[in-house]
Motif scaffolding. Structure first.
Motif, PDB file in Angstrom:
ATOM      1  N   MET A   9       0.819  -1.212   0.000  1.00 55.00           N
ATOM      2  CA  MET A   9       0.000   0.000   0.000  1.00 55.00           C
ATOM      3  C   MET A   9       0.859   1.271   0.000  1.00 55.00           C
ATOM      4  O   MET A   9       0.325   2.383   0.066  1.00 55.00           O
ATOM      5  N   THR A  10       2.178   1.131  -0.079  1.00 53.45           N
ATOM      6  CA  THR A  10       3.064   2.289   0.017  1.00 53.45           C
ATOM      7  C   THR A  10       2.758   3.331  -1.050  1.00 53.45           C
ATOM      8  O   THR A  10       2.624   4.527  -0.755  1.00 53.45           O
ATOM      9  N   GLY A  11       2.665   2.893  -2.304  1.00 57.60           N
ATOM     10  CA  GLY A  11       2.392   3.828  -3.383  1.00 57.60           C
ATOM     11  C   GLY A  11       1.067   4.530  -3.207  1.00 57.60           C
ATOM     12  O   GLY A  11       0.929   5.738  -3.487  1.00 57.60           O
ATOM     13  N   ASN A  12       0.062   3.803  -2.747  1.00 58.99           N
ATOM     14  CA  ASN A  12      -1.258   4.379  -2.532  1.00 58.99           C
ATOM     15  C   ASN A  12      -1.227   5.429  -1.429  1.00 58.99           C
ATOM     16  O   ASN A  12      -1.847   6.493  -1.538  1.00 58.99           O
ATOM     17  N   ILE A  13      -0.478   5.143  -0.371  1.00 60.47           N
ATOM     18  CA  ILE A  13      -0.354   6.102   0.731  1.00 60.47           C
ATOM     19  C   ILE A  13       0.348   7.366   0.265  1.00 60.47           C
ATOM     20  O   ILE A  13      -0.065   8.490   0.587  1.00 60.47           O
ATOM     21  N   VAL A  14       1.426   7.194  -0.517  1.00 57.61           N
ATOM     22  CA  VAL A  14       2.156   8.351  -1.050  1.00 57.61           C
ATOM     23  C   VAL A  14       1.248   9.199  -1.925  1.00 57.61           C
ATOM     24  O   VAL A  14       1.243  10.436  -1.850  1.00 57.61           O
ATOM     25  N   ASN A  15       0.450   8.551  -2.758  1.00 58.81           N
ATOM     26  CA  ASN A  15      -0.486   9.252  -3.637  1.00 58.81           C
ATOM     27  C   ASN A  15      -1.494  10.053  -2.812  1.00 58.81           C
ATOM     28  O   ASN A  15      -1.794  11.220  -3.117  1.00 58.81           O
ATOM     29  N   THR A  16      -2.017   9.431  -1.775  1.00 61.00           N
ATOM     30  CA  THR A  16      -2.993  10.097  -0.909  1.00 61.00           C
ATOM     31  C   THR A  16      -2.396  11.318  -0.224  1.00 61.00           C
ATOM     32  O   THR A  16      -2.996  12.400  -0.197  1.00 61.00           O
ATOM     33  N   VAL A  17      -1.187  11.145   0.311  1.00 57.76           N
ATOM     34  CA  VAL A  17      -0.516  12.249   1.002  1.00 57.76           C
ATOM     35  C   VAL A  17      -0.207  13.390   0.033  1.00 57.76           C
ATOM     36  O   VAL A  17      -0.338  14.576   0.379  1.00 57.76           O
ATOM     37  N   ALA A  18       0.176  13.049  -1.200  1.00 60.35           N
ATOM     38  CA  ALA A  18       0.481  14.072  -2.203  1.00 60.35           C
ATOM     39  C   ALA A  18      -0.740  14.941  -2.488  1.00 60.35           C
ATOM     40  O   ALA A  18      -0.625  16.169  -2.648  1.00 60.35           O
ATOM     41  N   ILE A  19      -1.915  14.315  -2.549  1.00 59.33           N
ATOM     42  CA  ILE A  19      -3.149  15.076  -2.783  1.00 59.33           C
ATOM     43  C   ILE A  19      -3.437  15.998  -1.598  1.00 59.33           C
ATOM     44  O   ILE A  19      -3.835  17.161  -1.786  1.00 59.33           O
ATOM     45  N   LEU A  20      -3.228  15.498  -0.398  1.00 57.48           N
ATOM     46  CA  LEU A  20      -3.466  16.310   0.797  1.00 57.48           C
ATOM     47  C   LEU A  20      -2.516  17.504   0.854  1.00 57.48           C
ATOM     48  O   LEU A  20      -2.931  18.634   1.151  1.00 57.48           O
ATOM     49  N   ILE A  21      -1.236  17.257   0.552  1.00 59.41           N
ATOM     50  CA  ILE A  21      -0.256  18.343   0.574  1.00 59.41           C
ATOM     51  C   ILE A  21      -0.551  19.356  -0.537  1.00 59.41           C
ATOM     52  O   ILE A  21      -0.568  20.573  -0.300  1.00 59.41           O
ATOM     53  N   GLY A  22      -0.775  18.837  -1.751  1.00 57.44           N
ATOM     54  CA  GLY A  22      -1.087  19.722  -2.867  1.00 57.44           C
ATOM     55  C   GLY A  22      -2.350  20.514  -2.625  1.00 57.44           C
ATOM     56  O   GLY A  22      -2.407  21.729  -2.884  1.00 57.44           O
ATOM     57  N   GLY A  23      -3.379  19.849  -2.109  1.00 51.60           N
ATOM     58  CA  GLY A  23      -4.628  20.535  -1.830  1.00 51.60           C
ATOM     59  C   GLY A  23      -4.476  21.617  -0.777  1.00 51.60           C
ATOM     60  O   GLY A  23      -5.076  22.698  -0.876  1.00 51.60           O
ATOM     61  N   THR A  24      -3.672  21.340   0.249  1.00 49.60           N
ATOM     62  CA  THR A  24      -3.422  22.331   1.304  1.00 49.60           C
ATOM     63  C   THR A  24      -2.724  23.561   0.744  1.00 49.60           C
ATOM     64  O   THR A  24      -3.085  24.706   1.051  1.00 49.60           O
ATOM     65  N   LEU A  25      -1.720  23.334  -0.111  1.00 52.98           N
ATOM     66  CA  LEU A  25      -1.032  24.458  -0.751  1.00 52.98           C
ATOM     67  C   LEU A  25      -2.005  25.256  -1.620  1.00 52.98           C
ATOM     68  O   LEU A  25      -1.960  26.483  -1.657  1.00 52.98           O
ATOM     69  N   GLY A  26      -2.888  24.524  -2.314  1.00 49.06           N
ATOM     70  CA  GLY A  26      -3.876  25.198  -3.148  1.00 49.06           C
ATOM     71  C   GLY A  26      -4.802  26.080  -2.339  1.00 49.06           C
ATOM     72  O   GLY A  26      -5.173  27.177  -2.773  1.00 49.06           O
ATOM     73  N   LEU A  27      -5.183  25.630  -1.132  1.00 50.20           N
ATOM     74  CA  LEU A  27      -6.057  26.430  -0.270  1.00 50.20           C
ATOM     75  C   LEU A  27      -5.363  27.710   0.186  1.00 50.20           C
ATOM     76  O   LEU A  27      -5.999  28.762   0.334  1.00 50.20           O
ATOM     77  N   VAL A  28      -4.054  27.606   0.421  1.00 53.33           N
ATOM     78  CA  VAL A  28      -3.283  28.794   0.801  1.00 53.33           C
ATOM     79  C   VAL A  28      -3.323  29.826  -0.329  1.00 53.33           C
ATOM     80  O   VAL A  28      -3.533  31.020  -0.097  1.00 53.33           O
ATOM     81  N   PHE A  29      -3.151  29.329  -1.555  1.00 59.94           N
ATOM     82  CA  PHE A  29      -3.200  30.232  -2.707  1.00 59.94           C
ATOM     83  C   PHE A  29      -4.608  30.782  -2.916  1.00 59.94           C
ATOM     84  O   PHE A  29      -4.786  31.937  -3.310  1.00 59.94           O
ATOM     85  N   LYS A  30      -5.616  29.940  -2.649  1.00 64.67           N
ATOM     86  CA  LYS A  30      -7.006  30.350  -2.879  1.00 64.67           C
ATOM     87  C   LYS A  30      -7.365  31.575  -2.044  1.00 64.67           C
ATOM     88  O   LYS A  30      -8.094  32.465  -2.508  1.00 64.67           O
ATOM     89  N   SER A  31      -6.853  31.615  -0.824  1.00 65.49           N
ATOM     90  CA  SER A  31      -7.165  32.732   0.056  1.00 65.49           C
ATOM     91  C   SER A  31      -6.595  34.049  -0.460  1.00 65.49           C
ATOM     92  O   SER A  31      -7.003  35.127  -0.022  1.00 65.49           O
ATOM     93  N   LYS A  32      -5.662  33.955  -1.390  1.00 65.15           N
ATOM     94  CA  LYS A  32      -5.023  35.155  -1.935  1.00 65.15           C
ATOM     95  C   LYS A  32      -5.503  35.480  -3.347  1.00 65.15           C
ATOM     96  O   LYS A  32      -5.005  36.413  -3.980  1.00 65.15           O
ATOM     97  N   ILE A  33      -6.454  34.660  -3.865  1.00 69.03           N
ATOM     98  CA  ILE A  33      -6.943  34.842  -5.230  1.00 69.03           C
ATOM     99  C   ILE A  33      -8.387  35.341  -5.198  1.00 69.03           C
ATOM    100  O   ILE A  33      -9.229  34.761  -4.499  1.00 69.03           O
ATOM    101  N   SER A  34      -8.674  36.377  -5.935  1.00 68.60           N
ATOM    102  CA  SER A  34     -10.033  36.917  -5.978  1.00 68.60           C
ATOM    103  C   SER A  34     -10.945  35.979  -6.757  1.00 68.60           C
ATOM    104  O   SER A  34     -10.482  35.117  -7.517  1.00 68.60           O
ATOM    105  N   GLU A  35     -12.253  36.161  -6.569  1.00 60.32           N
ATOM    106  CA  GLU A  35     -13.232  35.301  -7.259  1.00 60.32           C
ATOM    107  C   GLU A  35     -13.102  35.424  -8.767  1.00 60.32           C
ATOM    108  O   GLU A  35     -13.300  34.450  -9.496  1.00 60.32           O
TER     109      GLU A  35
END
Length: 225
Positions: free
Chosen positions: A1-27
């Motif tokens: 399950m190592t690859g699957n766990i890495v994939n899951t964590v990558a989405i969480l990290i990427g999504g978190t970074l995206g939320l940081v950017f979202k707060s700085k982007i206008s509608e």
């Protein structure tokens, strides 16, 4: 399950970074990003869809898969799950759209299937590592446009790919190269449909079309018998 766990964590990290950017982007800019992503997704879906070697299998898979999905009403269940998450989050909007869109996009491709098989049968994770990188990058972009629902798609990916890993020994005999090609083509059509929905051309019940990805397996079994 190592690859699957890495994939899951990558989405969480990427999504978190995206939320940081979202707060700085206008509608205004967020909307244009969604439109640009919709166009790009449609082009990618077309490139995958035209890989079919048998259009009849493609058409049959989409039709039967949509019928099965409509009977099961998968779309409604996905939306209810997204709405449940949204109801638990203060000031969160668009959770359902982000969750459903990202879940479908990250799960319907061939890399999820082949990566799960490689991990389960060979104990190697090259495909899922590559998918983790791609999904992580896309999560940044999607979360900055669609919000926190994209992070929730990590659970969908973990469960879906995890099931393939655990069932890999059973699934392998039914996933000949020709079958995977047709599954990839069907997935491409669904990805194209995601773009249509994102561009608000027409709202499609994409969740109900999800079973179509697996119909080529049944068609191959029918031919074999």
């Amino acid at each position: 399950m190592t690859g699957n766990i890495v994939n899951t964590v990558a989405i969480l990290i990427g999504g978190t970074l995206g939320l940081v950017f979202k707060s700085k982007i206008s509608e205004r800019f967020s909307n244009i990003m969604v439109e640009a992503l919709g166009i790009a997704i449609m082009v990618y879906g077309i490139s995958q869809g035209i890989t079919t070697n048998n259009p009849l299998i493609l058409f049959t898979s989409i039709a039967l898969g949509a019928l099965i999905g409509e009977i099961l009403d998968i779309e409604k269940k996905l939306n209810e799950l997204g709405d449940f998450f949204q109801s638990r989050m203060k000031n969160a909007t668009g959770v359902t759209q982000g969750f459903v869109t990202a879940s479908l996009l990250f799960c319907v491709g061939a890399m999820a299937i082949m990566g799960g098989l490689q991990g389960g049968l060979q104990g190697e994770h090259d495909i899922l590592y590559a998918k983790a990188f791609l999904d992580g990058v896309m999560s940044i972009i999607f979360a900055s446009a669609l919000g926190i629902g994209v992070l929730l798609s990590a659970a969908s990916v973990f469960l879906y790919q995890g099931a393939i890993v655990l069932l890999s020994g059973f699934l392998k005999p039914y996933l000949a190269a020709a079958v995977v090609v047709e599954m990839t083509a069907v997935g491409g059509v669904l990805i194209f449909a995601i773009g249509i929905t994102m561009l608000k051309i027409k709202h499609l019940k994409l969740g109900n079309m999800l079973p179509a990805v697996f119909i080529p397996i049944l068609i191959n079994l029918f031919y074999t018998l």
